[in-house]
Scaffold this motif. Structure first.
Motif, PDB file in Angstrom:
ATOM      1  N   LEU A 166       0.823  -1.214   0.000  1.00 20.49           N
ATOM      2  CA  LEU A 166       0.000   0.000   0.000  1.00 20.49           C
ATOM      3  C   LEU A 166       0.854   1.261   0.000  1.00 20.49           C
ATOM      4  N   VAL A 167       1.948   1.246   0.776  1.00 23.75           N
ATOM      5  CA  VAL A 167       2.838   2.413   0.811  1.00 23.75           C
ATOM      6  C   VAL A 167       3.482   2.640  -0.561  1.00 23.75           C
ATOM      7  N   SER A 189       0.924   4.010  -2.800  1.00 27.53           N
ATOM      8  CA  SER A 189       0.702   5.424  -2.471  1.00 27.53           C
ATOM      9  C   SER A 189       1.822   6.300  -3.010  1.00 27.53           C
ATOM     10  N   SER A 191       0.825   6.627  -6.696  1.00 33.65           N
ATOM     11  CA  SER A 191      -0.474   7.221  -7.042  1.00 33.65           C
ATOM     12  C   SER A 191      -0.679   8.624  -6.491  1.00 33.65           C
ATOM     13  N   LEU A 192      -0.262   8.872  -5.237  1.00 36.01           N
ATOM     14  CA  LEU A 192      -0.550  10.165  -4.622  1.00 36.01           C
ATOM     15  C   LEU A 192       0.086  11.344  -5.358  1.00 36.01           C
ATOM     16  N   LEU A 220      -9.738   6.781  -4.032  1.00 33.21           N
ATOM     17  CA  LEU A 220      -8.635   5.942  -3.566  1.00 33.21           C
ATOM     18  C   LEU A 220      -7.855   6.608  -2.439  1.00 33.21           C
ATOM     19  N   LEU A 221      -7.786   7.928  -2.450  1.00 29.31           N
ATOM     20  CA  LEU A 221      -7.098   8.639  -1.374  1.00 29.31           C
ATOM     21  C   LEU A 221      -7.825   8.419  -0.058  1.00 29.31           C
ATOM     22  N   ILE A 245      -7.025   4.905   1.105  1.00 22.86           N
ATOM     23  CA  ILE A 245      -5.648   4.808   1.612  1.00 22.86           C
ATOM     24  C   ILE A 245      -5.549   5.367   3.026  1.00 22.86           C
ATOM     25  N   LEU A 302      -7.163   2.966   5.544  1.00 15.95           N
ATOM     26  CA  LEU A 302      -6.323   1.800   5.824  1.00 15.95           C
ATOM     27  C   LEU A 302      -5.135   2.170   6.695  1.00 15.95           C
ATOM     28  N   PHE A 303      -4.572   3.353   6.495  1.00 18.78           N
ATOM     29  CA  PHE A 303      -3.481   3.810   7.359  1.00 18.78           C
ATOM     30  C   PHE A 303      -3.971   4.004   8.799  1.00 18.78           C
ATOM     31  N   PRO A 344       0.124  11.704   3.320  1.00 21.13           N
ATOM     32  CA  PRO A 344       0.225  10.271   3.648  1.00 21.13           C
ATOM     33  C   PRO A 344       1.538   9.629   3.219  1.00 21.13           C
ATOM     34  N   LYS A 347       4.329   8.054   5.448  1.00 19.02           N
ATOM     35  CA  LYS A 347       4.306   6.641   5.858  1.00 19.02           C
ATOM     36  C   LYS A 347       5.490   5.875   5.275  1.00 19.02           C
TER      37      LYS A 347
END
Length: 456
Positions: free
Chosen positions: A29-30, A33, A36-37, A50-51, A54, A57-58, A126, A129
Protein backbone atom coordinates in the motif's frame (compact mmCIF):
# COMPACT_ATOMS: atom_id res chain seq x y z
CA UNK A 1 -0.76 -13.08 30.75
CA UNK A 2 -2.55 -16.13 29.45
CA UNK A 3 -3.60 -16.73 25.85
CA UNK A 4 -7.24 -16.36 26.88
CA UNK A 5 -6.55 -12.93 28.34
CA UNK A 6 -4.64 -11.95 25.20
CA UNK A 7 -7.56 -12.96 22.99
CA UNK A 8 -10.03 -11.11 25.23
CA UNK A 9 -8.01 -7.92 24.91
CA UNK A 10 -7.55 -8.45 21.15
CA UNK A 11 -3.79 -8.37 21.56
CA UNK A 12 -1.59 -9.69 18.76
CA UNK A 13 1.64 -11.64 19.09
CA UNK A 14 4.51 -9.95 17.16
CA UNK A 15 5.12 -13.21 15.28
CA UNK A 16 1.46 -13.75 14.44
CA UNK A 17 0.77 -14.76 10.82
CA UNK A 18 -1.99 -12.15 10.49
CA UNK A 19 0.42 -9.40 11.52
CA UNK A 20 3.00 -10.62 9.00
CA UNK A 21 0.41 -10.55 6.19
CA UNK A 22 -0.86 -7.14 7.30
CA UNK A 23 2.65 -5.67 7.26
CA UNK A 24 3.23 -7.13 3.82
CA UNK A 25 -0.02 -5.47 2.71
CA UNK A 26 1.16 -2.19 4.23
CA UNK A 27 4.39 -2.33 2.21
CA UNK A 28 2.39 -2.82 -0.98
CA UNK A 29 0.00 0.00 0.00
CA UNK A 30 2.84 2.41 0.81
CA UNK A 31 4.53 1.69 -2.53
CA UNK A 32 1.20 2.13 -4.32
CA UNK A 33 0.70 5.42 -2.47
CA UNK A 34 4.20 6.57 -3.45
CA UNK A 35 3.17 6.15 -7.09
CA UNK A 36 -0.47 7.22 -7.04
CA UNK A 37 -0.55 10.17 -4.62
CA UNK A 38 1.88 12.38 -6.61
CA UNK A 39 -0.26 11.74 -9.70
CA UNK A 40 -3.41 12.67 -7.79
CA UNK A 41 -1.70 15.83 -6.53
CA UNK A 42 -0.90 16.83 -10.11
CA UNK A 43 -3.85 15.65 -12.18
CA UNK A 44 -6.86 15.21 -9.82
CA UNK A 45 -9.91 17.36 -10.51
CA UNK A 46 -11.66 16.30 -7.29
CA UNK A 47 -10.99 14.36 -4.09
CA UNK A 48 -9.90 10.88 -5.27
CA UNK A 49 -11.84 7.98 -3.76
CA UNK A 50 -8.63 5.94 -3.57
CA UNK A 51 -7.10 8.64 -1.37
CA UNK A 52 -9.93 8.21 1.12
CA UNK A 53 -9.42 4.44 1.11
CA UNK A 54 -5.65 4.81 1.61
CA UNK A 55 -6.11 7.13 4.58
CA UNK A 56 -8.68 4.79 6.13
CA UNK A 57 -6.32 1.80 5.82
CA UNK A 58 -3.48 3.81 7.36
CA UNK A 59 -5.79 4.60 10.28
CA UNK A 60 -6.53 0.87 10.66
CA UNK A 61 -2.78 0.31 10.82
CA UNK A 62 -2.58 2.59 13.85
CA UNK A 63 -5.27 0.56 15.62
CA UNK A 64 -3.45 -2.72 14.85
CA UNK A 65 -0.10 -1.35 16.04
CA UNK A 66 -1.72 -0.40 19.34
CA UNK A 67 -2.71 -4.05 19.83
CA UNK A 68 0.69 -5.65 19.10
CA UNK A 69 2.67 -6.89 22.11
CA UNK A 70 6.09 -5.34 22.65
CA UNK A 71 9.15 -7.56 22.38
CA UNK A 72 11.56 -7.20 25.31
CA UNK A 73 14.74 -8.91 26.48
CA UNK A 74 12.68 -11.14 28.77
CA UNK A 75 10.02 -12.07 26.22
CA UNK A 76 6.90 -10.08 25.32
CA UNK A 77 5.09 -7.34 27.20
CA UNK A 78 1.28 -7.47 26.93
CA UNK A 79 0.49 -4.36 28.98
CA UNK A 80 -1.50 -1.78 26.99
CA UNK A 81 0.29 1.15 28.62
CA UNK A 82 3.70 -0.24 27.67
CA UNK A 83 2.54 -0.92 24.11
CA UNK A 84 1.35 2.68 23.75
CA UNK A 85 4.56 4.02 25.29
CA UNK A 86 6.70 1.99 22.88
CA UNK A 87 4.57 3.02 19.88
CA UNK A 88 4.81 6.72 20.81
CA UNK A 89 8.61 6.44 20.83
CA UNK A 90 8.52 4.86 17.37
CA UNK A 91 6.31 5.64 14.41
CA UNK A 92 3.15 6.94 16.09
CA UNK A 93 3.54 10.56 14.91
CA UNK A 94 4.32 9.70 11.23
CA UNK A 95 1.49 7.15 11.25
CA UNK A 96 -0.95 9.72 12.65
CA UNK A 97 0.07 12.34 10.09
CA UNK A 98 -0.43 9.79 7.31
CA UNK A 99 -3.81 8.63 8.65
CA UNK A 100 -5.57 11.99 9.11
CA UNK A 101 -7.51 13.58 6.19
CA UNK A 102 -5.80 16.99 6.40
CA UNK A 103 -7.23 17.95 3.02
CA UNK A 104 -10.83 17.44 4.13
CA UNK A 105 -11.43 20.88 5.79
CA UNK A 106 -9.99 22.70 2.77
CA UNK A 107 -12.00 20.56 0.38
CA UNK A 108 -15.22 21.26 2.30
CA UNK A 109 -14.48 24.97 2.38
CA UNK A 110 -13.93 25.09 -1.38
CA UNK A 111 -16.12 22.13 -2.33
CA UNK A 112 -17.30 23.61 -5.63
CA UNK A 113 -13.81 24.40 -6.84
CA UNK A 114 -11.00 22.33 -8.32
CA UNK A 115 -8.35 21.38 -5.70
CA UNK A 116 -5.91 24.23 -5.24
CA UNK A 117 -2.19 24.12 -4.56
CA UNK A 118 -2.67 23.74 -0.78
CA UNK A 119 -5.13 20.87 -1.18
CA UNK A 120 -2.83 19.15 -3.66
CA UNK A 121 0.06 19.47 -1.21
CA UNK A 122 -2.10 17.96 1.55
CA UNK A 123 -2.77 15.00 -0.75
CA UNK A 124 0.93 14.16 -0.33
CA UNK A 125 1.01 14.03 3.48
CA UNK A 126 0.23 10.27 3.65
CA UNK A 127 3.57 9.75 1.89
CA UNK A 128 5.25 10.28 5.26
CA UNK A 129 4.31 6.64 5.86
CA UNK A 130 7.22 5.72 3.59
CA UNK A 131 9.51 6.40 6.58
CA UNK A 132 8.18 3.18 8.10
CA UNK A 133 8.81 0.96 5.09
CA UNK A 134 12.37 0.27 6.26
CA UNK A 135 10.96 -1.13 9.52
CA UNK A 136 8.62 -3.41 7.60
CA UNK A 137 11.39 -4.63 5.32
CA UNK A 138 13.60 -5.50 8.30
CA UNK A 139 10.87 -7.84 9.52
CA UNK A 140 10.62 -9.56 6.13
CA UNK A 141 14.39 -9.80 5.58
CA UNK A 142 14.74 -11.88 8.76
CA UNK A 143 12.45 -14.54 7.32
CA UNK A 144 13.80 -14.46 3.74
CA UNK A 145 16.62 -16.63 2.46
CA UNK A 146 17.45 -14.24 -0.37
CA UNK A 147 21.01 -12.92 -0.60
CA UNK A 148 21.13 -9.59 1.35
CA UNK A 149 23.06 -8.02 -1.54
CA UNK A 150 20.19 -8.75 -3.94
CA UNK A 151 17.74 -7.21 -1.46
CA UNK A 152 19.91 -4.07 -1.24
CA UNK A 153 20.08 -3.87 -5.03
CA UNK A 154 16.29 -4.21 -5.37
CA UNK A 155 15.72 -1.53 -2.70
CA UNK A 156 18.11 0.82 -4.50
CA UNK A 157 16.36 0.33 -7.86
CA UNK A 158 12.93 0.91 -6.27
CA UNK A 159 14.21 4.03 -4.48
CA UNK A 160 15.63 5.53 -7.67
CA UNK A 161 12.39 4.74 -9.49
CA UNK A 162 10.27 6.46 -6.84
CA UNK A 163 12.54 9.54 -6.80
CA UNK A 164 12.34 9.78 -10.59
CA UNK A 165 8.55 9.47 -10.43
CA UNK A 166 8.26 12.21 -7.81
CA UNK A 167 10.52 14.57 -9.73
CA UNK A 168 8.57 13.92 -12.93
CA UNK A 169 5.27 14.61 -11.15
CA UNK A 170 6.63 17.88 -9.81
CA UNK A 171 7.83 18.89 -13.28
CA UNK A 172 4.34 18.28 -14.69
CA UNK A 173 3.01 20.75 -12.14
CA UNK A 174 5.55 23.55 -12.61
CA UNK A 175 7.28 22.81 -15.91
CA UNK A 176 6.86 24.86 -19.12
CA UNK A 177 4.13 23.93 -21.60
CA UNK A 178 5.31 23.91 -25.20
CA UNK A 179 2.86 24.57 -27.98
CA UNK A 180 2.24 21.92 -30.59
CA UNK A 181 2.79 18.97 -28.21
CA UNK A 182 0.03 16.62 -26.97
CA UNK A 183 -1.68 18.13 -23.94
CA UNK A 184 -3.27 15.00 -22.43
CA UNK A 185 -2.19 13.96 -18.93
CA UNK A 186 -0.34 10.84 -20.05
CA UNK A 187 1.77 12.71 -22.63
CA UNK A 188 2.60 15.41 -20.08
CA UNK A 189 3.80 12.79 -17.62
CA UNK A 190 5.90 10.92 -20.20
CA UNK A 191 7.68 14.14 -21.27
CA UNK A 192 8.25 15.04 -17.61
CA UNK A 193 9.67 11.59 -16.88
CA UNK A 194 11.92 11.92 -19.93
CA UNK A 195 13.19 15.28 -18.64
CA UNK A 196 13.75 13.76 -15.19
CA UNK A 197 15.73 10.76 -16.48
CA UNK A 198 17.97 12.87 -18.70
CA UNK A 199 18.58 15.27 -15.80
CA UNK A 200 19.40 12.82 -13.00
CA UNK A 201 21.42 10.68 -15.44
CA UNK A 202 23.51 13.82 -16.17
CA UNK A 203 22.77 13.49 -19.90
CA UNK A 204 20.69 16.66 -20.36
CA UNK A 205 19.90 16.86 -24.07
CA UNK A 206 18.38 20.31 -23.58
CA UNK A 207 15.30 19.68 -25.73
CA UNK A 208 13.20 20.09 -22.56
CA UNK A 209 14.53 22.78 -20.28
CA UNK A 210 13.23 25.28 -17.72
CA UNK A 211 11.87 28.65 -18.72
CA UNK A 212 14.68 31.02 -17.74
CA UNK A 213 12.11 33.66 -16.82
CA UNK A 214 10.64 31.36 -14.15
CA UNK A 215 12.84 31.15 -11.08
CA UNK A 216 10.95 28.23 -9.54
CA UNK A 217 11.64 26.12 -12.65
CA UNK A 218 15.33 26.96 -12.54
CA UNK A 219 15.58 26.14 -8.81
CA UNK A 220 13.70 22.86 -9.33
CA UNK A 221 16.06 21.92 -12.17
CA UNK A 222 19.16 22.69 -10.11
CA UNK A 223 17.81 20.60 -7.24
CA UNK A 224 17.17 17.71 -9.66
CA UNK A 225 20.71 18.03 -11.05
CA UNK A 226 22.28 17.90 -7.59
CA UNK A 227 20.14 14.91 -6.68
CA UNK A 228 21.09 13.24 -9.97
CA UNK A 229 24.80 13.74 -9.30
CA UNK A 230 24.37 12.13 -5.88
CA UNK A 231 22.54 9.12 -7.36
CA UNK A 232 25.14 8.81 -10.13
CA UNK A 233 27.97 8.91 -7.59
CA UNK A 234 26.25 6.27 -5.46
CA UNK A 235 25.84 4.04 -8.50
CA UNK A 236 29.50 4.36 -9.46
CA UNK A 237 30.67 3.75 -5.89
CA UNK A 238 28.37 0.92 -4.86
CA UNK A 239 26.62 -0.92 -7.66
CA UNK A 240 29.82 -2.57 -8.89
CA UNK A 241 30.48 -3.78 -5.35
CA UNK A 242 26.87 -4.93 -4.97
CA UNK A 243 27.03 -6.95 -8.17
CA UNK A 244 30.36 -8.49 -7.15
CA UNK A 245 28.88 -9.56 -3.80
CA UNK A 246 25.60 -10.98 -5.09
CA UNK A 247 27.02 -14.48 -4.68
CA UNK A 248 29.65 -14.17 -1.96
CA UNK A 249 29.84 -17.93 -1.44
CA UNK A 250 30.58 -18.50 -5.13
CA UNK A 251 33.25 -15.77 -5.13
CA UNK A 252 34.91 -17.31 -2.06
CA UNK A 253 34.76 -20.74 -3.67
CA UNK A 254 36.43 -19.45 -6.85
CA UNK A 255 39.21 -17.84 -4.78
CA UNK A 256 39.65 -21.13 -2.92
CA UNK A 257 39.87 -23.04 -6.20
CA UNK A 258 42.58 -20.65 -7.39
CA UNK A 259 44.57 -21.50 -4.26
CA UNK A 260 44.03 -25.22 -4.87
CA UNK A 261 45.13 -24.96 -8.49
CA UNK A 262 48.21 -23.03 -7.40
CA UNK A 263 49.01 -25.75 -4.82
CA UNK A 264 48.62 -28.50 -7.44
CA UNK A 265 50.88 -26.64 -9.86
CA UNK A 266 53.60 -25.75 -7.33
CA UNK A 267 53.74 -29.24 -5.79
CA UNK A 268 53.54 -30.94 -9.19
CA UNK A 269 50.72 -33.20 -8.06
CA UNK A 270 50.06 -36.07 -10.53
CA UNK A 271 47.10 -35.51 -12.82
CA UNK A 272 45.05 -38.39 -11.42
CA UNK A 273 45.40 -37.18 -7.82
CA UNK A 274 44.89 -33.56 -8.86
CA UNK A 275 41.58 -34.47 -10.49
CA UNK A 276 40.44 -36.17 -7.29
CA UNK A 277 41.28 -33.01 -5.33
CA UNK A 278 39.28 -30.84 -7.73
CA UNK A 279 36.36 -33.28 -7.73
CA UNK A 280 36.34 -33.25 -3.94
CA UNK A 281 36.09 -29.46 -3.72
CA UNK A 282 33.41 -29.40 -6.43
CA UNK A 283 31.45 -31.92 -4.35
CA UNK A 284 31.76 -29.67 -1.30
CA UNK A 285 30.40 -26.78 -3.37
CA UNK A 286 27.48 -28.80 -4.70
CA UNK A 287 26.48 -30.13 -1.26
CA UNK A 288 27.41 -27.27 1.06
CA UNK A 289 27.61 -24.25 -1.28
CA UNK A 290 31.08 -23.49 0.01
CA UNK A 291 29.95 -23.43 3.63
CA UNK A 292 31.60 -25.19 6.53
CA UNK A 293 29.04 -27.17 8.50
CA UNK A 294 31.44 -27.93 11.35
CA UNK A 295 32.32 -24.26 11.75
CA UNK A 296 28.65 -23.26 11.86
CA UNK A 297 27.90 -25.94 14.46
CA UNK A 298 30.86 -24.85 16.61
CA UNK A 299 29.66 -21.24 16.56
CA UNK A 300 26.18 -22.12 17.79
CA UNK A 301 25.37 -22.21 21.52
CA UNK A 302 25.73 -25.73 22.88
CA UNK A 303 21.99 -26.20 23.44
CA UNK A 304 21.16 -25.10 19.90
CA UNK A 305 24.02 -27.17 18.45
CA UNK A 306 22.65 -30.27 20.19
CA UNK A 307 19.15 -29.51 18.92
CA UNK A 308 20.38 -29.26 15.31
CA UNK A 309 22.45 -32.43 15.68
CA UNK A 310 19.44 -34.27 17.09
CA UNK A 311 17.37 -33.25 14.09
CA UNK A 312 20.06 -34.36 11.64
CA UNK A 313 21.17 -37.63 13.25
CA UNK A 314 18.56 -38.98 15.66
CA UNK A 315 16.95 -41.26 13.06
CA UNK A 316 20.29 -42.81 12.10
CA UNK A 317 21.30 -43.43 15.72
CA UNK A 318 18.02 -45.11 16.62
CA UNK A 319 18.48 -47.71 13.86
CA UNK A 320 21.40 -49.28 15.75
CA UNK A 321 20.06 -52.22 17.80
CA UNK A 322 21.82 -51.42 21.07
CA UNK A 323 20.75 -47.74 20.90
CA UNK A 324 17.04 -48.33 20.30
CA UNK A 325 15.97 -48.65 23.95
CA UNK A 326 18.03 -45.74 25.24
CA UNK A 327 16.42 -42.50 26.42
CA UNK A 328 16.81 -39.08 24.82
CA UNK A 329 19.46 -37.91 27.30
CA UNK A 330 21.71 -40.72 26.12
CA UNK A 331 20.94 -40.05 22.44
CA UNK A 332 21.83 -36.38 22.90
CA UNK A 333 25.19 -37.27 24.41
CA UNK A 334 26.13 -39.83 21.78
CA UNK A 335 25.20 -37.47 18.95
CA UNK A 336 27.66 -34.89 20.26
CA UNK A 337 30.41 -37.55 20.05
CA UNK A 338 29.93 -38.08 16.30
CA UNK A 339 32.65 -36.88 13.94
CA UNK A 340 31.62 -35.98 10.36
CA UNK A 341 33.79 -37.38 7.54
CA UNK A 342 33.65 -37.42 3.72
CA UNK A 343 34.87 -40.30 1.57
CA UNK A 344 35.51 -40.16 -2.17
CA UNK A 345 34.30 -42.78 -4.67
CA UNK A 346 36.35 -45.99 -4.46
CA UNK A 347 37.76 -44.99 -1.06
CA UNK A 348 38.03 -47.78 1.51
CA UNK A 349 36.12 -46.78 4.64
CA UNK A 350 36.92 -50.11 6.32
CA UNK A 351 39.66 -52.58 5.34
CA UNK A 352 39.58 -56.28 6.10
CA UNK A 353 42.17 -57.25 8.71
CA UNK A 354 42.52 -53.87 10.44
CA UNK A 355 41.57 -53.56 14.09
CA UNK A 356 38.19 -51.94 14.72
CA UNK A 357 38.53 -48.76 16.75
CA UNK A 358 35.34 -47.04 15.54
CA UNK A 359 31.94 -47.56 13.91
CA UNK A 360 30.31 -45.55 11.12
CA UNK A 361 26.88 -44.13 10.33
CA UNK A 362 26.15 -43.47 6.64
CA UNK A 363 24.38 -40.13 6.27
CA UNK A 364 24.50 -39.79 2.47
CA UNK A 365 25.73 -41.96 -0.39
CA UNK A 366 26.13 -45.75 -0.65
CA UNK A 367 28.85 -48.31 0.06
CA UNK A 368 29.72 -51.84 -1.05
CA UNK A 369 30.55 -54.60 1.46
CA UNK A 370 33.15 -56.91 -0.14
CA UNK A 371 35.01 -60.08 0.82
CA UNK A 372 38.71 -60.84 0.69
CA UNK A 373 38.56 -61.76 -3.02
CA UNK A 374 36.49 -58.74 -4.00
CA UNK A 375 33.15 -60.60 -4.00
CA UNK A 376 30.18 -58.32 -3.28
CA UNK A 377 28.31 -59.26 -0.10
CA UNK A 378 25.89 -56.32 0.11
CA UNK A 379 25.28 -52.68 -0.76
CA UNK A 380 24.36 -50.30 2.04
CA UNK A 381 22.54 -47.01 1.53
CA UNK A 382 21.69 -43.85 3.43
CA UNK A 383 20.90 -44.49 7.10
CA UNK A 384 22.99 -47.69 7.35
CA UNK A 385 25.63 -48.36 10.01
CA UNK A 386 28.59 -50.71 10.14
CA UNK A 387 31.66 -51.63 12.18
CA UNK A 388 29.83 -51.97 15.48
CA UNK A 389 30.88 -55.54 16.32
CA UNK A 390 34.57 -54.90 15.74
CA UNK A 391 34.21 -51.78 17.86
CA UNK A 392 32.74 -53.74 20.77
CA UNK A 393 35.17 -56.64 20.69
CA UNK A 394 38.26 -54.84 19.38
CA UNK A 395 38.65 -57.56 16.76
CA UNK A 396 39.93 -57.29 13.23
CA UNK A 397 37.54 -56.26 10.48
CA UNK A 398 36.18 -59.19 8.51
CA UNK A 399 35.22 -57.34 5.29
CA UNK A 400 36.07 -54.43 3.05
CA UNK A 401 33.65 -51.49 2.84
CA UNK A 402 34.19 -49.25 -0.19
CA UNK A 403 32.41 -46.00 -1.10
CA UNK A 404 30.44 -46.32 -4.33
CA UNK A 405 30.12 -42.51 -4.57
CA UNK A 406 30.81 -39.48 -2.42
CA UNK A 407 29.71 -40.49 1.08
CA UNK A 408 28.97 -38.37 4.13
CA UNK A 409 29.48 -40.47 7.25
CA UNK A 410 29.69 -39.98 11.00
CA UNK A 411 32.32 -41.81 13.04
CA UNK A 412 31.99 -42.91 16.67
CA UNK A 413 35.34 -43.79 18.22
CA UNK A 414 35.96 -46.66 20.64
CA UNK A 415 37.04 -44.21 23.36
CA UNK A 416 33.70 -42.40 23.18
CA UNK A 417 31.81 -45.69 22.97
CA UNK A 418 33.54 -47.17 26.02
CA UNK A 419 33.03 -43.95 27.98
CA UNK A 420 29.30 -44.16 27.29
CA UNK A 421 29.26 -47.77 28.48
CA UNK A 422 30.90 -46.72 31.75
CA UNK A 423 28.52 -43.80 32.29
CA UNK A 424 25.33 -45.64 31.40
CA UNK A 425 25.03 -49.15 32.93
CA UNK A 426 21.71 -49.69 31.09
CA UNK A 427 23.47 -49.11 27.79
CA UNK A 428 26.31 -51.45 28.76
CA UNK A 429 23.76 -54.16 29.58
CA UNK A 430 22.00 -53.53 26.23
CA UNK A 431 25.32 -53.98 24.40
CA UNK A 432 26.01 -57.26 26.22
CA UNK A 433 22.55 -58.61 25.40
CA UNK A 434 22.80 -57.58 21.75
CA UNK A 435 26.20 -59.25 21.37
CA UNK A 436 24.86 -62.42 23.00
CA UNK A 437 21.90 -62.48 20.61
CA UNK A 438 24.17 -62.07 17.60
CA UNK A 439 26.50 -64.80 18.80
CA UNK A 440 23.53 -67.15 19.23
CA UNK A 441 22.27 -66.34 15.73
CA UNK A 442 25.70 -66.87 14.18
CA UNK A 443 26.16 -70.17 16.06
CA UNK A 444 22.77 -71.37 14.85
CA UNK A 445 23.65 -70.56 11.25
CA UNK A 446 26.98 -72.38 11.40
CA UNK A 447 25.70 -75.52 13.12
CA UNK A 448 24.75 -78.33 10.76
CA UNK A 449 22.13 -80.92 11.68
CA UNK A 450 23.55 -84.37 12.54
CA UNK A 451 23.17 -87.05 9.85
CA UNK A 452 20.41 -89.57 10.60
CA UNK A 453 21.57 -93.03 11.84
CA UNK A 454 20.56 -95.88 9.57
CA UNK A 455 18.93 -98.83 11.23
CA UNK A 456 20.58 -102.19 10.62
Amino acid sequence: MTDTKQEADFLIHPENTFLYIWQLFMVALVLFSAISLPLYAVFAKDIPVLLIIIVFLFFCDIFINLRVAVKTKNGFCWETAEILKSYRKGFFIPDMIAALPWWLPVALLFKNEEPGIITRFLFLLPLIKILKIGHYLQVFEKSLTINPTIIRLIKFIVLVGIIAHWLASGWVLIGPVKEGLPADDFSKYIRALYWCITTIATVGYGDISPDLSQNHQIIYTMFSMILGVGIYGYVIGNVASLLANIDVAKANFMRRMEEINSFIKNKKIPLEIAQKILDYYNYLWETQQGGNDSQVMNELPQSLSIEVSMYLNKTIIQKVPFFTKMNEVFIREIIMQLEPLIFLPQDYIVRRGEFGDCMFFLSAGSVDVKGSNGELYATLGEGAFFGEMSLIRGEKRNAYIMAREYCDVYRLTKESFDELRRKYPDFDQQVIETVAERDAMNKKKTEKPAAPVKKQ
